[in-house]
Scaffold this motif. Structure first.
Motif, short mmCIF file in Angstrom:
data_model
loop_
_atom_site.label_atom_id
_atom_site.label_comp_id
_atom_site.label_asym_id
_atom_site.label_seq_id
_atom_site.Cartn_x
_atom_site.Cartn_y
_atom_site.Cartn_z
N LEU A 172 5.61 62.26 33.66
CA LEU A 172 5.85 61.29 34.73
C LEU A 172 4.69 61.24 35.71
N SER A 173 4.05 62.37 35.96
CA SER A 173 2.93 62.39 36.91
C SER A 173 1.79 61.49 36.45
N VAL A 174 1.62 61.37 35.13
CA VAL A 174 0.57 60.49 34.59
C VAL A 174 0.93 59.03 34.83
N ALA A 175 2.18 58.67 34.59
CA ALA A 175 2.62 57.30 34.85
C ALA A 175 2.46 56.95 36.32
N LYS A 176 2.82 57.89 37.20
CA LYS A 176 2.66 57.63 38.63
C LYS A 176 1.19 57.45 39.00
N SER A 177 0.31 58.24 38.39
CA SER A 177 -1.12 58.10 38.67
C SER A 177 -1.61 56.70 38.36
N ALA A 178 -1.18 56.17 37.20
CA ALA A 178 -1.61 54.84 36.80
C ALA A 178 -1.11 53.78 37.77
N VAL A 179 0.13 53.92 38.20
CA VAL A 179 0.69 52.95 39.16
C VAL A 179 -0.05 53.03 40.49
N TYR A 180 -0.29 54.25 40.99
CA TYR A 180 -1.00 54.40 42.26
C TYR A 180 -2.39 53.76 42.18
N PHE A 181 -3.05 53.95 41.05
CA PHE A 181 -4.38 53.35 40.86
C PHE A 181 -4.31 51.83 40.99
N VAL A 182 -3.30 51.22 40.34
CA VAL A 182 -3.16 49.77 40.38
C VAL A 182 -2.89 49.30 41.80
#
Length: 542
Positions: free
Chosen positions: A291-301
């Protein structure tokens, strides 16, 4: 958050804007200097040359205060590592090591060190460094086996444990690491570089405390609040609504079956909610992403569509919520294999979230970029060497300019390995390293070009490839054409997007990376730009 971590508005107002700006820049400079120390002190080319590492500062309650502009997929996931360490009753002089993807990590090669910052024997924050180590054991050199079906195949898994206990090195942990990796001396050297980076942070924060006193700790809260307010103001200026998109991953390394990722992005005033309902269940192969990886991608966007100049810290994340189905490919359960989730699935999460927002902010969303990190790993089973690299490709064309050629896209911004360093450090010879003409999608603005990297392996070795966009092209936008798909070759013969091959000395390996999609109707491209494309060799004869 505890009471000490939250400063009242009245207290924050005691920091005048000029002082706050000075302190913010000083904190960010500390995080940046940490990165310099790590890169200069590292031994492996993956860190010292490619700079596959990240550094950041956190306050005593575990909120990110400042980060260096390093690897997006590292930085958004770092708070989870700090949260895990806070559960371990840290004390001054402690350094924790963690890489467990199910408890604070992302994938096993990314090793995180979390050190207490206590210059006066009282913890005021944490220094964090995360670096991709070229080998952490597992079933194949480089610890990124394309066909892995369990995390146990991917290498040594470390929960948050003390690498240094109250200032004293924990030799048992060092012995454990050395016994489970193929290149133990290199691992020890890189870990020393991480420890030095974290130690530099404690030294610098101590100096800032002497200079500013308690005002520095008040500034932790103030800079976080400042970033939150600016992100909320940006979001409040976007059109409310729910925006949807879907995309796929091209198999999981076990089968070639498409893996869907779906998203609904809801903008409501000063908040944004990102829901991945409809995304595939966790898979047998290694494209599962914590989940932390998915959150990273969203934060980047979110940073990309708001204002990237907003100071990056915990405040940027507060207006963002991420919802992921439990047991899905974006929130897998152990013992799922996950090594590809960090490098490939993160890219697709970014792609699909950006695609959803193209309707809301068409002036900020580019066409599809290469959508993969093109992971290439070459090593021998005796542990003499392990080479790892992610290879750049085409950046999607932008609303008002062409895409960039041969760059890292999205969730990574590492450098390449210079040819000189590569041939000096490893039994490898670079035969070709060039842009791929006509690989960028045509359009009013042309997509960036992919690359071709051809290497001769001069000893018997294992070659592992973990790639995407080999059959689904990076998408054009607003009438622009798609970019070219990528291709992997061993001795000139195509191999799958995710493959591991034992090769003999003299074998050549070629990675041809995808180009970026085009933006706008190709008929509207400036004739002068077309002539420039031809003259610069960016297109085959048209």
């Amino acid at each position: 958050m505890n009471d000490e971590a939250t400063t009242s508005s009245a207290e924050q107002e005691t920091i005048d804007p000029v002082t706050l700006e000075i302190l913010r820049n000083q904190l960010e400079s500390v995080a940046t200097e940490m990165g310099h120390v790590l890169i200069r002190g590292a031994y492996s080319p993956n860190i010292k040359e490619r700079q596959d590492c990240s550094t950041a500062l956190f306050d005593a309650s575990g909120r990110m205060v400042a980060q260096a502009e390093h690897i997006p997929v590292h930085l958004g996931a770092m708070p989870d590592a700090v949260d895990i360490v806070l559960q371990k009753d840290p004390k001054p002089g402690d350094v924790f090591i963690v890489n467990d993807p199910f408890a604070g990590g992302t994938h096993l090669p990314d090793i995180t060190l979390v050190s207490t910052i206590a210059p006066n024997d009282e913890i005021v924050g944490y220094a964090v460094s995360r670096a991709h180590h070229a080998d952490v054991g597992g079933s194949s050199p480089g610890s990124m086996p394309p066909g892995a079906q369990e995390i146990y195949e991917e290498g040594l898994r470390l929960p948050a444990v003390r690498l240094v206990d109250g200032g004293e090195p924990n030799e048992a942990v060092h012995d454990l690491i050395r016994a489970n990796v193929r290149t133990p001396d290199e691992r020890e050297a890189d870990l020393r570089a991480q420890r030095a980076a974290n130690a530099r942070a404690e030294e610098r924060i101590g100096e800032l405390l002497e200079e500013h006193g308690a005002t520095l700790l008040d500034a932790f809260d103030a800079v976080i609040e400042y970033s939150r307010e600016r992100v909320e103001a940006e979001l409040d200026g976007l059109p409310d609504g729910t925006y949807r998109a879907q995309d796929i991953l091209e198999g999981d390394g076990v089968t070639d079956t498409d893996i869907p990722i779906e998203v609904a992005v809801t903008i409501d005033g000063a908040s944004i909610a990102v829901d991945f309902d409809g995304t595939a269940d966790q898979v047998a192969g290694n494209l599962n992403a914590p989940l932390s990886v998915a959150k990273s991608a969203v934060y980047f966007v979110v940073r990309a569509i708001t204002d990237p100049e907003i100071p990056p810290n915990h405040g940027c994340y507060e207006p963002v919520s991420v919802s992921v189905p439990e047991g899905s490919i974006l929130d897998p359960k152990p013992p799922a294999a996950v090594v590809g989730g960090n490098v490939e699935t993160s890219q697709r999460v970014m792609d699909v979230t950006l695609a959803a927002l193209a309707e809301a902010v068409p002036d900020k969303v580019p066409a599809g970029g290469q959508g993969t990190m093109n992971n290439l790993i070459i090593g021998d089973r005796t542990g003499d060497f392990t080479y790892y690299e992610t290879i750049g490709g085409g950046f999607g064309a932008r609303p008002e300019k062409d895409g960039m050629d041969g760059v890292q896209v999205g969730m990574t911004n590492t450098l390449n390995t210079p040819v000189e360093a590569m041939e000096t450090e490893y039994p490898l010879r670079v035969e070709r390293y060039a842009l791929r003409p006509s690989s960028g999608g045509d359009g009013r603005y042309r997509g960036g070009l992919g690359l071709e990297r051809t290497v001769t392996v001069e000893t018997d070795a294992t070659v592992s490839l973990l790639t995407e966009r080999r059959r689904t092209a990076p998408a054009g936008i607003d009438g622009g054409e798609d970019g070219a798909t990528g291709e992997n070759l061993v001795d000139g013969e195509p191999v799958p997007a995710k493959a591991s091959v034992d090769v003999e000395a003299g074998t050549t390996v070629s990675v041809r990376t995808p180009g970026g999609g085009g933006h706008g109707d190709p008929a509207e491209r400036d004739p002068a730009a077309r002539e420039r494309d031809r003259r610069d060799g960016k297109v085959d004869d048209e």
